[in-house]
Write a protein that holds these residues in place. Structure first.
Motif, PDB file in Angstrom:
ATOM      1  N   ILE A 150      13.798   2.668   2.588  1.00 23.87           N
ATOM      2  CA  ILE A 150      12.981   3.691   2.017  1.00 23.87           C
ATOM      3  C   ILE A 150      13.762   5.161   1.941  1.00 23.87           C
ATOM      4  CG2 ILE A 150      10.658   4.839   2.389  1.00 23.87           C
ATOM      5  CD1 ILE A 150       9.808   2.733   3.914  1.00 23.87           C
ATOM      6  N   ALA A 151      13.597   5.688   0.607  1.00 25.09           N
ATOM      7  CA  ALA A 151      14.420   6.787   0.395  1.00 25.09           C
ATOM      8  C   ALA A 151      13.705   7.986   1.253  1.00 25.09           C
ATOM      9  CB  ALA A 151      14.219   7.349  -1.090  1.00 25.09           C
ATOM     10  N   ALA A 152      14.659   9.050   1.371  1.00 29.27           N
ATOM     11  CA  ALA A 152      14.156   9.872   2.336  1.00 29.27           C
ATOM     12  C   ALA A 152      12.793  10.662   2.011  1.00 29.27           C
ATOM     13  CB  ALA A 152      15.440  11.097   2.643  1.00 29.27           C
ATOM     14  N   ARG A 153      12.727  11.180   0.678  1.00 30.67           N
ATOM     15  CA  ARG A 153      11.565  11.842   0.474  1.00 30.67           C
ATOM     16  C   ARG A 153      10.226  10.808  -0.118  1.00 30.67           C
ATOM     17  NH1 ARG A 153      12.590  17.260   1.039  1.00 30.67           N
ATOM     18  NH2 ARG A 153      14.838  17.733   1.190  1.00 30.67           N
ATOM     19  N   ALA A 154      10.477   9.655   0.052  1.00 28.28           N
ATOM     20  CA  ALA A 154       9.536   8.960  -0.665  1.00 28.28           C
ATOM     21  C   ALA A 154       8.170   8.830  -0.009  1.00 28.28           C
ATOM     22  CB  ALA A 154       9.950   7.286  -0.442  1.00 28.28           C
ATOM     23  N   SER A 155       7.233   9.317  -1.022  1.00 31.35           N
ATOM     24  CA  SER A 155       5.850   9.444  -0.285  1.00 31.35           C
ATOM     25  C   SER A 155       4.785   8.600  -1.118  1.00 31.35           C
ATOM     26  CB  SER A 155       5.298  10.847  -0.803  1.00 31.35           C
ATOM     27  OG  SER A 155       5.471  11.133  -1.994  1.00 31.35           O
ATOM     28  N   ALA A 156       5.320   7.604  -1.690  1.00 26.75           N
ATOM     29  CA  ALA A 156       4.355   6.546  -2.457  1.00 26.75           C
ATOM     30  C   ALA A 156       3.512   5.742  -1.559  1.00 26.75           C
ATOM     31  CB  ALA A 156       5.140   5.229  -3.156  1.00 26.75           C
ATOM     32  N   PRO A 157       2.447   5.580  -1.513  1.00 24.82           N
ATOM     33  CA  PRO A 157       1.412   4.645  -0.251  1.00 24.82           C
ATOM     34  C   PRO A 157       2.249   3.552   0.245  1.00 24.82           C
ATOM     35  CG  PRO A 157       0.215   5.259  -2.470  1.00 24.82           C
ATOM     36  CD  PRO A 157       1.637   5.506  -2.937  1.00 24.82           C
ATOM     37  N   GLU A 158       2.962   2.890  -0.612  1.00 22.46           N
ATOM     38  CA  GLU A 158       3.608   1.692   0.029  1.00 22.46           C
ATOM     39  C   GLU A 158       4.548   1.953   1.062  1.00 22.46           C
ATOM     40  OE1 GLU A 158       5.392   1.823  -3.992  1.00 22.46           O
ATOM     41  OE2 GLU A 158       3.435   2.112  -3.309  1.00 22.46           O
ATOM     42  N   SER A 159       5.426   2.960   0.762  1.00 22.61           N
ATOM     43  CA  SER A 159       6.426   3.575   1.512  1.00 22.61           C
ATOM     44  C   SER A 159       5.881   4.158   2.883  1.00 22.61           C
ATOM     45  CB  SER A 159       7.042   4.647   0.924  1.00 22.61           C
ATOM     46  OG  SER A 159       7.869   3.973  -0.281  1.00 22.61           O
ATOM     47  N   LEU A 160       4.852   4.943   2.782  1.00 23.13           N
ATOM     48  CA  LEU A 160       3.984   5.229   3.887  1.00 23.13           C
ATOM     49  C   LEU A 160       3.408   4.327   4.846  1.00 23.13           C
ATOM     50  CD1 LEU A 160       2.674   8.583   2.492  1.00 23.13           C
ATOM     51  CD2 LEU A 160       4.723   8.542   3.825  1.00 23.13           C
ATOM     52  N   ALA A 161       2.861   3.253   4.217  1.00 28.87           N
ATOM     53  CA  ALA A 161       2.223   2.444   4.773  1.00 28.87           C
ATOM     54  C   ALA A 161       2.906   1.504   5.555  1.00 28.87           C
ATOM     55  CB  ALA A 161       1.385   1.363   3.831  1.00 28.87           C
ATOM     56  N   THR A 162       4.331   1.362   5.148  1.00 30.42           N
ATOM     57  CA  THR A 162       5.350   0.523   5.780  1.00 30.42           C
ATOM     58  C   THR A 162       5.624   1.059   6.845  1.00 30.42           C
ATOM     59  OG1 THR A 162       6.077  -0.504   3.528  1.00 30.42           O
ATOM     60  CG2 THR A 162       7.699  -0.412   5.352  1.00 30.42           C
ATOM     61  N   LEU A 163       5.988   2.533   6.788  1.00 29.88           N
ATOM     62  CA  LEU A 163       6.627   3.594   7.953  1.00 29.88           C
ATOM     63  C   LEU A 163       5.521   3.523   9.124  1.00 29.88           C
ATOM     64  CD1 LEU A 163       8.051   6.498   6.271  1.00 29.88           C
ATOM     65  CD2 LEU A 163       9.469   4.713   7.449  1.00 29.88           C
ATOM     66  N   ALA A 164       4.279   3.614   8.733  1.00 30.88           N
ATOM     67  CA  ALA A 164       3.347   3.437   9.738  1.00 30.88           C
ATOM     68  C   ALA A 164       3.131   2.348  10.605  1.00 30.88           C
ATOM     69  CB  ALA A 164       1.884   3.798   8.877  1.00 30.88           C
ATOM     70  N   PHE A 165       3.308   1.305   9.696  1.00 32.24           N
ATOM     71  CA  PHE A 165       3.378  -0.177  10.437  1.00 32.24           C
ATOM     72  C   PHE A 165       4.277  -0.435  11.290  1.00 32.24           C
ATOM     73  CE2 PHE A 165       5.077  -4.184  10.723  1.00 32.24           C
ATOM     74  CZ  PHE A 165       3.927  -4.830  11.464  1.00 32.24           C
ATOM     75  N   LEU A 166       5.688  -0.046  11.114  1.00 31.29           N
ATOM     76  CA  LEU A 166       6.928  -0.182  11.776  1.00 31.29           C
ATOM     77  C   LEU A 166       6.706   0.647  12.963  1.00 31.29           C
ATOM     78  CD1 LEU A 166       9.497  -0.089   9.008  1.00 31.29           C
ATOM     79  CD2 LEU A 166       8.927  -2.111  10.466  1.00 31.29           C
ATOM     80  N   TYR A 167       6.385   1.832  13.035  1.00 32.18           N
ATOM     81  CA  TYR A 167       6.362   2.661  14.131  1.00 32.18           C
ATOM     82  C   TYR A 167       5.175   2.279  15.127  1.00 32.18           C
ATOM     83  CZ  TYR A 167       5.664   6.814  17.032  1.00 32.18           C
ATOM     84  OH  TYR A 167       5.454   7.557  18.341  1.00 32.18           O
ATOM     85  N   MET A 168       4.090   2.045  14.382  1.00 31.46           N
ATOM     86  CA  MET A 168       2.915   1.612  15.377  1.00 31.46           C
ATOM     87  C   MET A 168       3.407   0.267  16.164  1.00 31.46           C
ATOM     88  SD  MET A 168      -0.324   2.744  13.303  1.00 31.46           S
ATOM     89  CE  MET A 168      -1.426   2.153  14.430  1.00 31.46           C
TER      90      MET A 168
END
Length: 397
Positions: free
Chosen positions: A98-116
């Motif tokens: 995921i690009a450093a400044r990507a803020s699309a819903p699918e990118s943020l949803a992916t980051l939230a899942f991986l972190y949690m």
């Protein structure tokens, strides 16, 4: 290995009263919408973690062993004082491509899942191979708490799968909820997910999605209302984009420029929130016509106040005019400047009047949903309790 298939859901949220005034230390009332995000959890026998959110075009899978190799650096501070670190998020972005400044819903949803996933498994033990599908009745980016409902569903699913909380749904039951202690744990982890998505959230959205009903929020303190009747509303999205940051700054500028004028308006909005809280907590399960009249008056007064402080919009004026022509009362909900509005529906509101109002609103280019406020929080469901549309979206046979 996790051997069960589960379906759970969490509600969206709307602000009933207190928009913008809450930024200046006043009371806001947030209510759970009976528009929900659903998550289906199934075992995956291929040594993978699979996540699909068809609504935002997300479909990803990762090798479980590769994910577990990352988790050493993903412990989280459960008292809520430690946000996900920049280093952690950078590692996840690199891992997921995921690009450093990507803020699309699918990118943020992916980051939230991986972190949690990583933080929960580091704290509570291995999360097994899973297949998750998430589907929502909530539009994204409309200020209706869609990301919080997603985070709450993820927290409940992952905590259940690793055994940190129970699976309370018994055979023959259509729905079940967790204990208060378990809900607190779900909410704590959901807040961490919201931090990944939003940076510095208030915690209101995930609290509403966890507990449901209605909450009072003031100066960082969240308190559930004692009881709230389920009230029918028409929720309308004007589809007019707006910047919450710009609108909040505009109110602050007016307050600094005209303090003697603006401060009493904010005080009045605070009084509306408190009056509404008292009214809701005193209402029976089936409110009287007089109760509805008072709620409608509070809607009307607050909508005028919100226009005075500069967060109205011609689209919201039009919404109020259209619904008023059908004998209904509306106000904006959330940041204003476009966005969404809510319209109170009495029990005796005729189907004809409501359908006519919806037709006129849709003719303005708006999107409408008939729903209710005061809905229950995060809930486990049996497949038999869900309608065909939800089952189809989740891939249930």
């Amino acid at each position: 290995m996790w051997e069960r298939s589960l379906v759970l859901s969490a509600p969206g949220k709307a602000i009933l009263h207190g928009e913008h005034a809450v930024v200046h230390g006043k009371v806001a009332l947030a209510v759970a919408l009976d528009l929900r995000t659903f998550l289906r959890l199934r075992p995956c026998r291929e040594g993978k973690i699979c996540v699909r959110l068809p609504g935002v075009g997300l479909e990803r899978s990762w090798d479980t062993l590769r994910l577990q190799a990352l988790r050493k650096g993903f412990t989280a501070d459960l008292d809520g004082s430690k946000a996900p670190s920049t280093e952690q998020l950078e590692t996840l972005r690199e891992f997921a491509g995921i690009a450093a400044r990507a803020s699309a819903p699918e990118s943020l949803a992916t980051l939230a899942f991986l972190y949690m996933y990583l933080a929960i498994s580091a704290k509570h033990g291995d999360v097994p191979n899973l297949d998750l599908v998430v589907w929502s009745q909530l539009p994204t980016g409309a200020g209706l708490g869609s990301s919080a409902a997603y985070a709450v569903c993820l927290a409940a699913a992952l905590l259940t799968a690793c055994g940190a909380i129970s699976c309370p749904l018994k055979e023959g039951e259509s729905t079940a909820r967790w204990t208060e202690e378990e809900l607190t744990l779900i909410n704590t982890w959901a807040f961490q997910g919201e931090r990944v998505i939003h940076g510095t959230p208030s915690g209101v959205d995930n609290a509403v999605a966890t507990w449901g009903g209605a909450l009072r929020y003031q100066s960082g303190k969240i308190m559930p209302l004692k009881r709230v009747p389920m009230l029918r509303i028409l929720l309308t999205n004007t589809r007019v984009p707006r910047s919450t940051k710009v609108l909040v700054a505009g109110v602050k500028e007016k307050l600094l420029k005209f303090p003697a004028i603006m401060q009493p308006v904010l005080d009045s909005i605070d009084a509306i929130s408190q009056e509404c809280q008292s009214l809701l907590e005193a209402m029976p399960a089936n409110p009287s016509p007089e109760d509805y009249s008072l709620l409608e008056e509070l809607f009307d007064i607050n909508q005028h106040h919100l226009s005075v402080i500069g967060v109205g919009h011609p689209s919201l004026d039009r919404l109020c005019q259209v619904t008023a022509s059908h004998g209904l009362h509306s106000k904006l909900t959330g940041a204003g400047g476009g966005g969404c509005g809510i319209t109170l529906l009495r029990p005796d509101t005729s189907l004809l009047a409501m359908e006519a109002a919806k037709e006129d609103l849709c003719a303005c280019g708006f999107e409408c949903w008939e729903t209710s406020i005061g809905a229950p929080g995060v809930t486990l469901h049996s497949s038999s309790s869900l309608n065909a549309k939800v089952l189809q979206a989740l891939g249930e046979s």
